[in-house]
Design a protein around this motif. Sequence first.
Motif, PDB file in Angstrom:
ATOM      1  N   THR A  33      41.531  47.297  49.493  1.00  0.00           N
ATOM      2  CA  THR A  33      42.843  46.669  49.695  1.00  0.00           C
ATOM      3  C   THR A  33      43.838  47.026  48.592  1.00  0.00           C
ATOM      4  N   MET A  34      43.380  47.600  47.488  1.00  0.00           N
ATOM      5  CA  MET A  34      44.277  47.933  46.385  1.00  0.00           C
ATOM      6  C   MET A  34      45.315  48.973  46.778  1.00  0.00           C
ATOM      7  N   VAL A  35      45.073  49.720  47.859  1.00  0.00           N
ATOM      8  CA  VAL A  35      46.010  50.775  48.268  1.00  0.00           C
ATOM      9  C   VAL A  35      47.095  50.244  49.205  1.00  0.00           C
ATOM     10  N   LEU A  36      47.044  48.989  49.581  1.00  0.00           N
ATOM     11  CA  LEU A  36      47.995  48.458  50.557  1.00  0.00           C
ATOM     12  C   LEU A  36      49.422  48.397  50.023  1.00  0.00           C
ATOM     13  N   SER A  37      49.581  47.884  48.820  1.00  0.00           N
ATOM     14  CA  SER A  37      50.923  47.749  48.234  1.00  0.00           C
ATOM     15  C   SER A  37      50.788  47.367  46.769  1.00  0.00           C
ATOM     16  N   LYS A  38      51.911  47.254  46.076  1.00  0.00           N
ATOM     17  CA  LYS A  38      51.881  46.842  44.676  1.00  0.00           C
ATOM     18  C   LYS A  38      51.293  45.443  44.531  1.00  0.00           C
ATOM     19  N   ARG A  39      51.617  44.581  45.514  1.00  0.00           N
ATOM     20  CA  ARG A  39      51.096  43.198  45.460  1.00  0.00           C
ATOM     21  C   ARG A  39      49.574  43.188  45.466  1.00  0.00           C
ATOM     22  N   TRP A  40      48.977  44.133  46.191  1.00  0.00           N
ATOM     23  CA  TRP A  40      47.523  44.144  46.366  1.00  0.00           C
ATOM     24  C   TRP A  40      46.789  44.987  45.320  1.00  0.00           C
ATOM     25  N   LYS A  41      47.510  45.749  44.510  1.00  0.00           N
ATOM     26  CA  LYS A  41      46.865  46.730  43.636  1.00  0.00           C
ATOM     27  C   LYS A  41      45.812  46.114  42.727  1.00  0.00           C
ATOM     28  N   PHE A  42      46.119  44.940  42.170  1.00  0.00           N
ATOM     29  CA  PHE A  42      45.177  44.317  41.239  1.00  0.00           C
ATOM     30  C   PHE A  42      44.636  42.981  41.768  1.00  0.00           C
ATOM     31  N   LEU A  43      45.056  42.601  42.972  1.00  0.00           N
ATOM     32  CA  LEU A  43      44.627  41.316  43.519  1.00  0.00           C
ATOM     33  C   LEU A  43      43.113  41.243  43.676  1.00  0.00           C
ATOM     34  N   TRP A  44      42.492  42.353  44.077  1.00  0.00           N
ATOM     35  CA  TRP A  44      41.048  42.361  44.317  1.00  0.00           C
ATOM     36  C   TRP A  44      40.252  42.021  43.055  1.00  0.00           C
ATOM     37  N   THR A  45      40.819  42.295  41.886  1.00  0.00           N
ATOM     38  CA  THR A  45      40.084  42.047  40.640  1.00  0.00           C
ATOM     39  C   THR A  45      39.926  40.562  40.345  1.00  0.00           C
ATOM     40  N   LEU A  46      40.632  39.712  41.092  1.00  0.00           N
ATOM     41  CA  LEU A  46      40.562  38.269  40.867  1.00  0.00           C
ATOM     42  C   LEU A  46      39.740  37.542  41.920  1.00  0.00           C
ATOM     43  N   VAL A  47      39.150  38.280  42.867  1.00  0.00           N
ATOM     44  CA  VAL A  47      38.361  37.664  43.933  1.00  0.00           C
ATOM     45  C   VAL A  47      37.114  37.012  43.330  1.00  0.00           C
ATOM     46  N   PRO A  48      36.871  35.734  43.602  1.00  0.00           N
ATOM     47  CA  PRO A  48      35.755  35.035  42.951  1.00  0.00           C
ATOM     48  C   PRO A  48      34.378  35.332  43.535  1.00  0.00           C
ATOM     49  N   THR A  49      34.325  36.012  44.683  1.00  0.00           N
ATOM     50  CA  THR A  49      33.045  36.329  45.315  1.00  0.00           C
ATOM     51  C   THR A  49      32.935  37.828  45.527  1.00  0.00           C
ATOM     52  N   LEU A  50      31.853  38.421  45.040  1.00  0.00           N
ATOM     53  CA  LEU A  50      31.590  39.836  45.235  1.00  0.00           C
ATOM     54  C   LEU A  50      30.243  40.013  45.939  1.00  0.00           C
ATOM     55  N   ALA A  51      30.273  40.715  47.075  1.00  0.00           N
ATOM     56  CA  ALA A  51      29.053  40.929  47.865  1.00  0.00           C
ATOM     57  C   ALA A  51      28.858  42.428  48.062  1.00  0.00           C
ATOM     58  N   TYR A  52      27.788  42.956  47.493  1.00  0.00           N
ATOM     59  CA  TYR A  52      27.479  44.382  47.588  1.00  0.00           C
ATOM     60  C   TYR A  52      26.276  44.577  48.507  1.00  0.00           C
ATOM     61  N   ASP A  53      26.451  45.387  49.525  1.00  0.00           N
ATOM     62  CA  ASP A  53      25.376  45.664  50.483  1.00  0.00           C
ATOM     63  C   ASP A  53      25.199  47.171  50.577  1.00  0.00           C
ATOM     64  N   HIS A  54      24.060  47.662  50.107  1.00  0.00           N
ATOM     65  CA  HIS A  54      23.840  49.107  50.090  1.00  0.00           C
ATOM     66  C   HIS A  54      23.889  49.707  51.482  1.00  0.00           C
ATOM     67  N   ALA A  55      23.516  48.947  52.493  1.00  0.00           N
ATOM     68  CA  ALA A  55      23.484  49.471  53.858  1.00  0.00           C
ATOM     69  C   ALA A  55      24.865  49.927  54.323  1.00  0.00           C
ATOM     70  N   THR A  56      25.934  49.324  53.804  1.00  0.00           N
ATOM     71  CA  THR A  56      27.286  49.691  54.223  1.00  0.00           C
ATOM     72  C   THR A  56      27.731  51.008  53.608  1.00  0.00           C
ATOM     73  N   TYR A  57      26.949  51.557  52.673  1.00  0.00           N
ATOM     74  CA  TYR A  57      27.324  52.797  52.004  1.00  0.00           C
ATOM     75  C   TYR A  57      26.516  53.995  52.499  1.00  0.00           C
ATOM     76  N   GLN A  58      25.499  53.738  53.320  1.00  0.00           N
ATOM     77  CA  GLN A  58      24.593  54.816  53.702  1.00  0.00           C
ATOM     78  C   GLN A  58      25.286  55.918  54.499  1.00  0.00           C
TER      79      GLN A  58
END
Length: 401
Positions: free
Chosen positions: A30-55
């Motif tokens: 989402t950081m590529v959407l606009s200036k408003r979104w560029k750093f917004l993701w860094t403040l998200v309180p929940t991070l979920a990493y799933d290796h299956a989504t990268y295969q």
Amino acid sequence: MAHRDRISQLPEELLLRILSSLPAKDVVITMVLSKRWKFLWTLVPTLAYDHATYQNAEGTRFSPFVYSSLLLHEAPVLETLRLKLDRESATAVDIGVWVKTAVKRSVRELDIDINSPSILTPVTLPWSLFAGGCKTLATLKLSNMTLVNASSSLPASFPSLKNLSFVKMKYPSEEFINKLLASCPVLDDLAVEQCSGDEAYGFVIDTPSLVSFDIVDHCGELCVVESNMPEIVYVNLDINYRRPWKMLSSLSSVKQLELCLTSSKEYPVGIVFHNLVHLMICTCETEWLNLLLCVLKDSPKLQGLRIEQYHNIRTGEQRPCWKEPSSVPGCVLTSLETLEWVKYEGTEDEKVAAAFIFRNARFLKKATISSSSTDPVKKLEMLKGLSFLSRCSSSCHLTFD
């Protein structure tokens, strides 16, 4: 009319809540959407990493992405870190660095699930990762790993840990587990699933502050509860122990109880469930009717009763026979308000048992009876067989599905 970006106009708090429901990969994009979104993701309180989504993501490497996104993350409190991995996606060192980073960010929920093809060789997770302790951690869930005690010292203290889940885990020793549980003074929800092939035939539980207690064990021999659990609210016992009664005696403060027991013989005198208001009895075992009457007799405040065939009936299994009790349980006469009977089959013993409850439950307000049968003729016969029940209790609303 020019297209307006309405989502970007939402309050930051709401946007962060929306982003918290997405996988970390999508959050960072989402950081590529606009200036408003560029750093917004860094403040998200929940991070979920799933290796299956990268295969299937060409050119994307999972481990470096986790490192870089965690390094750039700036939320003052990391509410949740979820890692869903396979054995090739990360090493113990990788997991160690990620967990240490989360601990420094005051993580409150940590969930690590290794999708291991062979649960007999789980991923090793050094316990030294938690050497400094984590004062904010409230929920810890670990699956398919081996804990290694790096030193002879006590495990770190977890003063806020209330929920602990170990699924198919290996431990260095029984002493280590005792020390670990002792380091969680406010633990009130413990879930444990043994590894396949684990040779343990029983276990001891000494956790007087537990609020929720759930055991599914068809292979063990016994479970000993060392102390009473005065704070217990919910208990599910799905076990085939020969004599589970000592355990039940320690759970007498329970408010919601679910039972599937292979035996009701030698049911002890003296158990009283003073606080029990909701009861579920599984009908898959032969002696369930006798068990039902025993628990009803010892539950003076019971308000809700659910009867359900939760498991499949084994081929050739003898079905129970109704034995009219010499007296009506007090809760049936004075407090029972709702009855739900799931997978009702309309056998003679079931009809007699249902009639007993309807005839004596003076305060019954609602009853729902449903059958698993798809045969319309059979269901019509059941409905005719139940028609007299509504006349037994004029104040009860009966629904048949």
